[in-house]
Design a protein around this motif. Structure first.
Motif, mmCIF file in Angstrom:
data_model
loop_
_atom_site.group_PDB
_atom_site.id
_atom_site.type_symbol
_atom_site.label_atom_id
_atom_site.label_comp_id
_atom_site.label_asym_id
_atom_site.label_seq_id
_atom_site.Cartn_x
_atom_site.Cartn_y
_atom_site.Cartn_z
ATOM 1 N N ALA A 1 0.845 -1.197 0.000
ATOM 2 C CA ALA A 1 0.000 0.000 0.000
ATOM 3 C C ALA A 1 0.878 1.243 0.000
ATOM 4 C CB ALA A 1 -0.928 0.025 1.205
ATOM 5 N N PHE A 2 0.503 2.193 -0.861
ATOM 6 C CA PHE A 2 1.112 3.520 -0.818
ATOM 7 C C PHE A 2 0.244 4.339 0.141
ATOM 8 C CE2 PHE A 2 2.083 1.757 -5.013
ATOM 9 C CZ PHE A 2 3.463 1.844 -5.013
ATOM 10 N N SER A 3 0.558 4.222 1.402
ATOM 11 C CA SER A 3 -0.312 4.756 2.459
ATOM 12 C C SER A 3 -0.046 6.226 2.785
ATOM 13 C CB SER A 3 -0.140 3.909 3.723
ATOM 14 O OG SER A 3 1.230 3.775 4.066
ATOM 15 N N GLU B 1 -4.180 5.396 -9.447
ATOM 16 C CA GLU B 1 -5.149 4.792 -8.522
ATOM 17 C C GLU B 1 -4.541 4.523 -7.152
ATOM 18 O OE1 GLU B 1 -7.249 0.455 -7.762
ATOM 19 O OE2 GLU B 1 -6.493 0.927 -9.766
ATOM 20 N N LEU B 2 -3.398 3.873 -7.135
ATOM 21 C CA LEU B 2 -2.847 3.392 -5.863
ATOM 22 C C LEU B 2 -2.173 4.503 -5.067
ATOM 23 C CD1 LEU B 2 -1.487 0.005 -7.211
ATOM 24 C CD2 LEU B 2 -3.531 0.372 -5.803
ATOM 25 N N LEU C 1 -3.191 7.625 -5.080
ATOM 26 C CA LEU C 1 -4.232 8.528 -4.603
ATOM 27 C C LEU C 1 -5.181 7.888 -3.599
ATOM 28 C CD1 LEU C 1 -5.112 10.340 -7.958
ATOM 29 C CD2 LEU C 1 -3.657 11.163 -6.089
ATOM 30 N N THR C 2 -5.425 6.598 -3.727
ATOM 31 C CA THR C 2 -6.376 5.949 -2.805
ATOM 32 C C THR C 2 -5.702 5.390 -1.563
ATOM 33 O OG1 THR C 2 -6.178 3.765 -3.838
ATOM 34 C CG2 THR C 2 -7.839 5.279 -4.748
ATOM 35 N N GLY C 3 -4.426 5.010 -1.671
ATOM 36 C CA GLY C 3 -3.763 4.359 -0.549
ATOM 37 C C GLY C 3 -4.281 2.955 -0.294
ATOM 38 N N GLU C 4 -5.016 2.411 -1.253
ATOM 39 C CA GLU C 4 -5.635 1.095 -1.078
ATOM 40 C C GLU C 4 -4.593 -0.007 -0.943
ATOM 41 O OE1 GLU C 4 -8.949 -1.716 -3.368
ATOM 42 O OE2 GLU C 4 -7.762 -0.274 -4.509
ATOM 43 N N THR C 5 -4.884 -0.986 -0.098
ATOM 44 C CA THR C 5 -4.022 -2.155 0.043
ATOM 45 C C THR C 5 -4.292 -3.122 -1.103
ATOM 46 O OG1 THR C 5 -3.977 -1.940 2.452
ATOM 47 C CG2 THR C 5 -3.415 -4.098 1.537
ATOM 48 N N PHE C 6 -3.221 -3.646 -1.707
ATOM 49 C CA PHE C 6 -3.379 -4.625 -2.792
ATOM 50 C C PHE C 6 -2.469 -5.821 -2.538
ATOM 51 C CE2 PHE C 6 -0.355 -1.362 -3.970
ATOM 52 C CZ PHE C 6 0.680 -1.986 -4.641
#
Length: 264
Positions: free
Chosen positions: A135-137, A163-164, A166-171
């Protein structure tokens, strides 16, 4: 024992060399291998030592504990002004990984976050266990993934990066492989075998040719195809005529192993 500011602290990063492979291990599980001042200092010192060691052909960046690297040590960042932030020391670490003349393989048995992903992206090859997450937290704590973008953006598709970041979503590790952040995601029990598979292949390459291939991959391409072919033709010819190139040609003709391949 009473600890003071002058008390020596246990090493947080270890270097071990065997059979041409230097394994650099982040060993600070108490803070999830965060990039503290001590860890940054020791990591850079061990990278420099491995690169300078003629016996080392491949570098593996690994870790202890359940987390590969959680990013910057936020406890050290709290209250510091811009000039005192530890992130200002990270570019040299990432550049050393990226520009290393020796191939670097990242081994992730657990999650990577923020600056930890910068380390992964700076390596030439990255292998993760399937249960590793990413995650780019940064945006969720009010900062931006600026420094690590230098190594991360060349790896990712533009859509995925937007996407990642800006959202900080875990993948998960499988998505990390699909978008180019890592090379493969394997079951945890197969992780070490997959790392060994890569290191064995990399050790077969001639040291000078590997360094040259890495430099070629990093270069800016000329504006025209004609200029690109001219530059690459000259580069190719120089390697065919080099000592390593001639040794490789002789070894191929004589059906033997080239002299640079380590004898285990």
């Amino acid at each position: 024992m009473a600890f003071t500011a002058d008390t020596p602290r246990a090493e947080l990063v270890h270097l071990d060399v065997a059979a041409g492979v230097a394994t650099i291990t982040l060993d600070s599980p108490h803070n999830r291998n965060a990039l503290s001042a001590q860890l940054r200092r020791e990591l850079l010192a061990h990278l420099d030592a491995a690169i300078a060691d003629d016996a080392v052909r491949v570098i593996v960046l690994s870790h202890t504990g359940t987390v590969f690297c959680a990013g910057m040590d936020l406890k050290e960042s709290k209250g510091a002004d811009a000039q005192q932030q530890g992130v200002t020391e990270v570019p040299r670490i990432l550049a050393t990984l990226w520009e290393s003349p020796k191939p670097v393989v990242a081994r992730l048995a657990g999650p990577a976050r923020a600056g930890g992903i910068g380390l992964v992206a700076a390596c030439d090859v990255a292998v993760a266990a399937e249960n590793a997450t990413f995650a780019f937290s940064e945006v969720r704590i009010g900062v931006v993934p600026a420094v690590i973008s230098v190594t991360v953006l060349p790896r990712l598709s533009a859509r995925a990066a937007h996407e990642l970041f800006l959202t900080g979503e875990t993948f998960d590790a499988h998505r990390a492989a699909r978008i180019g952040l890592i090379n493969s995601a394997v079951p945890a029990d197969d992780l070490d075998d997959e790392v060994t598979r890569y290191t064995r292949m990399l050790r077969l390459g001639a040291p000078g040719a590997l360094a040259g291939a890495k430099q070629m991959l990093r270069r800016e391409r000329p504006a025209t195809m004609a200029d690109d072919f001219a530059a690459m033709n000259a580069l190719s010819a120089s390697y065919f005529a080099s000592e390593e190139g001639q040794e490789g040609i002789r070894a191929f003709a004589e059906k033997r192993t080239p002299s640079w391949v380590p004898q285990d």
